[in-house]
Design a protein around this motif. Sequence first.
Motif, PDB file in Angstrom:
ATOM      1  N   MET A   1      -2.382  -3.312  11.462  1.00 43.40           N
ATOM      2  CA  MET A   1      -1.811  -2.912  10.154  1.00 43.40           C
ATOM      3  C   MET A   1      -1.512  -1.617  10.111  1.00 43.40           C
ATOM      4  N   GLU A   2      -0.010  -1.080  10.190  1.00 40.07           N
ATOM      5  CA  GLU A   2       0.003   0.019   9.959  1.00 40.07           C
ATOM      6  C   GLU A   2       1.079   0.649   9.076  1.00 40.07           C
ATOM      7  N   VAL A   3       0.327   1.608   8.428  1.00 41.15           N
ATOM      8  CA  VAL A   3       0.710   2.082   6.783  1.00 41.15           C
ATOM      9  C   VAL A   3       1.697   3.361   7.157  1.00 41.15           C
ATOM     10  N   ASP A   4       2.499   3.482   7.040  1.00 35.13           N
ATOM     11  CA  ASP A   4       3.505   5.002   6.369  1.00 35.13           C
ATOM     12  C   ASP A   4       2.737   5.672   5.345  1.00 35.13           C
ATOM     13  N   CYS A   5       2.761   6.944   5.375  1.00 32.58           N
ATOM     14  CA  CYS A   5       2.463   7.767   3.483  1.00 32.58           C
ATOM     15  C   CYS A   5       2.845   9.122   4.353  1.00 32.58           C
ATOM     16  N   ARG A   6       2.498  10.252   3.143  1.00 33.56           N
ATOM     17  CA  ARG A   6       2.992  11.050   3.130  1.00 33.56           C
ATOM     18  C   ARG A   6       1.629  12.070   3.251  1.00 33.56           C
ATOM     19  N   VAL A   7       1.888  13.419   4.092  1.00 33.43           N
ATOM     20  CA  VAL A   7       0.407  13.710   4.462  1.00 33.43           C
ATOM     21  C   VAL A   7       0.110  15.199   3.762  1.00 33.43           C
ATOM     22  N   ILE A   8      -0.875  15.626   3.306  1.00 30.27           N
ATOM     23  CA  ILE A   8      -0.717  16.442   2.195  1.00 30.27           C
ATOM     24  C   ILE A   8      -2.520  17.283   2.693  1.00 30.27           C
ATOM     25  N   SER A   9      -3.609  16.716   3.539  1.00 30.13           N
ATOM     26  CA  SER A   9      -4.331  18.144   4.596  1.00 30.13           C
ATOM     27  C   SER A   9      -4.261  17.128   5.826  1.00 30.13           C
ATOM     28  N   ARG A  10      -4.028  17.767   6.509  1.00 30.44           N
ATOM     29  CA  ARG A  10      -3.517  17.178   7.890  1.00 30.44           C
ATOM     30  C   ARG A  10      -4.799  17.034   8.815  1.00 30.44           C
ATOM     31  N   GLY A  11      -4.817  16.355   9.748  1.00 30.97           N
ATOM     32  CA  GLY A  11      -6.331  16.261  10.172  1.00 30.97           C
ATOM     33  C   GLY A  11      -6.377  14.148  11.007  1.00 30.97           C
ATOM     34  N   LYS A  12      -7.474  13.694  11.106  1.00 26.16           N
ATOM     35  CA  LYS A  12      -7.384  12.481  10.998  1.00 26.16           C
ATOM     36  C   LYS A  12      -8.754  12.068  10.525  1.00 26.16           C
ATOM     37  N   GLY A  13      -9.120  10.835   9.847  1.00 22.97           N
ATOM     38  CA  GLY A  13     -10.810  10.578   9.671  1.00 22.97           C
ATOM     39  C   GLY A  13     -10.265   9.081   9.713  1.00 22.97           C
ATOM     40  N   ARG A  14     -11.545   9.046   9.514  1.00 20.61           N
ATOM     41  CA  ARG A  14     -11.641   7.591  10.374  1.00 20.61           C
ATOM     42  C   ARG A  14     -13.182   6.745   9.917  1.00 20.61           C
TER      43      ARG A  14
ATOM     44  N   ASP B   1     -13.655  -3.142   0.577  1.00 21.34           N
ATOM     45  CA  ASP B   1     -14.360  -2.279   0.608  1.00 21.34           C
ATOM     46  C   ASP B   1     -15.317  -2.678   2.162  1.00 21.34           C
ATOM     47  N   SER B   2     -15.367  -1.180   2.683  1.00 19.45           N
ATOM     48  CA  SER B   2     -16.005  -1.939   3.917  1.00 19.45           C
ATOM     49  C   SER B   2     -15.409  -2.330   5.724  1.00 19.45           C
ATOM     50  N   MET B   3     -13.754  -2.187   4.939  1.00 19.10           N
ATOM     51  CA  MET B   3     -13.027  -2.364   5.992  1.00 19.10           C
ATOM     52  C   MET B   3     -12.739  -0.566   6.757  1.00 19.10           C
ATOM     53  N   GLU B   4     -13.032  -0.793   8.346  1.00 16.03           N
ATOM     54  CA  GLU B   4     -12.822   0.313   8.633  1.00 16.03           C
ATOM     55  C   GLU B   4     -11.649   0.640   8.693  1.00 16.03           C
ATOM     56  N   VAL B   5     -11.032   1.941   8.292  1.00 12.15           N
ATOM     57  CA  VAL B   5     -10.059   2.479   7.752  1.00 12.15           C
ATOM     58  C   VAL B   5      -9.534   3.541   8.944  1.00 12.15           C
ATOM     59  N   GLU B   6      -8.793   3.832   9.995  1.00 14.88           N
ATOM     60  CA  GLU B   6      -8.231   5.934  10.123  1.00 14.88           C
ATOM     61  C   GLU B   6      -6.501   6.101   9.313  1.00 14.88           C
ATOM     62  N   VAL B   7      -7.295   7.368   8.944  1.00 10.79           N
ATOM     63  CA  VAL B   7      -6.197   7.934   7.989  1.00 10.79           C
ATOM     64  C   VAL B   7      -5.455   9.344   9.384  1.00 10.79           C
ATOM     65  N   ASP B   8      -4.748   9.280   9.318  1.00  8.04           N
ATOM     66  CA  ASP B   8      -3.830  10.224  10.863  1.00  8.04           C
ATOM     67  C   ASP B   8      -2.667  10.901   9.304  1.00  8.04           C
ATOM     68  N   ALA B   9      -3.454  11.994   9.410  1.00  3.29           N
ATOM     69  CA  ALA B   9      -2.895  12.860   8.726  1.00  3.29           C
ATOM     70  C   ALA B   9      -2.085  14.009   8.616  1.00  3.29           C
ATOM     71  N   ASP B  10      -2.074  13.885  10.249  1.00  2.31           N
ATOM     72  CA  ASP B  10      -0.793  14.517  11.355  1.00  2.31           C
ATOM     73  C   ASP B  10       0.754  13.752  11.022  1.00  2.31           C
ATOM     74  N   GLU B  11       0.002  12.834  11.707  1.00  2.82           N
ATOM     75  CA  GLU B  11       1.305  11.575  12.296  1.00  2.82           C
ATOM     76  C   GLU B  11       1.747  10.462  10.534  1.00  2.82           C
ATOM     77  N   GLY B  12       0.951  10.843   9.820  1.00  2.00           N
ATOM     78  CA  GLY B  12       1.289  10.099   8.034  1.00  2.00           C
ATOM     79  C   GLY B  12       1.137   8.492   8.686  1.00  2.00           C
ATOM     80  N   LYS B  13       0.010   8.504   8.720  1.00  3.94           N
ATOM     81  CA  LYS B  13      -0.236   6.434   8.992  1.00  3.94           C
ATOM     82  C   LYS B  13      -1.581   6.758   8.974  1.00  3.94           C
ATOM     83  N   ILE B  14      -1.920   5.365   7.955  1.00  6.92           N
ATOM     84  CA  ILE B  14      -2.839   4.905   8.240  1.00  6.92           C
ATOM     85  C   ILE B  14      -2.893   3.472   8.571  1.00  6.92           C
ATOM     86  N   ARG B  15      -4.199   3.566   9.312  1.00  6.27           N
ATOM     87  CA  ARG B  15      -4.554   2.484  10.385  1.00  6.27           C
ATOM     88  C   ARG B  15      -5.819   1.490   9.894  1.00  6.27           C
ATOM     89  N   PHE B  16      -5.670   0.085   9.781  1.00  2.77           N
ATOM     90  CA  PHE B  16      -6.918  -1.105   9.420  1.00  2.77           C
ATOM     91  C   PHE B  16      -6.451  -1.899  10.342  1.00  2.77           C
TER      92      PHE B  16
END
Length: 131
Positions: free
Chosen positions: A1-14, A116-131
């Motif tokens: 699933m992909e969720v839109d969000c507002r970017v605060i600090s750019r980068g990607k984390g997983r 808890d423990s679900m794998e999540v990717e935060v793409d704060a370059d594109e403003g997306k959360i993926r899981f």
Amino acid sequence: MEVDCRVISRGKGRGPVLVSTEPLSFLGGVDPGTGRVIDQKHPLHGRSIRGKVLLIPGGKGSTVGSYVIFQMAKNETAPAAIICLNAEPIIATGAIMAGIPMVDRPSEDLLGLLEDSMEVEVDADEGKIRF
């Protein structure tokens, strides 16, 4: 699933998500040397946020919390990314200073979707959360 969000600090984390329904204070609430939540009244007490995608409603406490987040990044005990339902300046400033990807205002109710423990990717370059 992909969720839109507002970017605060750019980068990607997983990483595995760590979910809290309570705001978190980094000053006095998190040990920057270990990344463990030390606030005994917080639901995440004793849990490590190191390398996790931290999902919290927001932050609370002193502005020094920004420097605690920065110190955590230097100590390699910081979260991989931060998702706030509604960011406030303390955590936002800390994430920006530390280079931690951070987003807020997700378009979906993540507290109802993520566990808890679900794998999540935060793409704060594109403003997306993926899981």
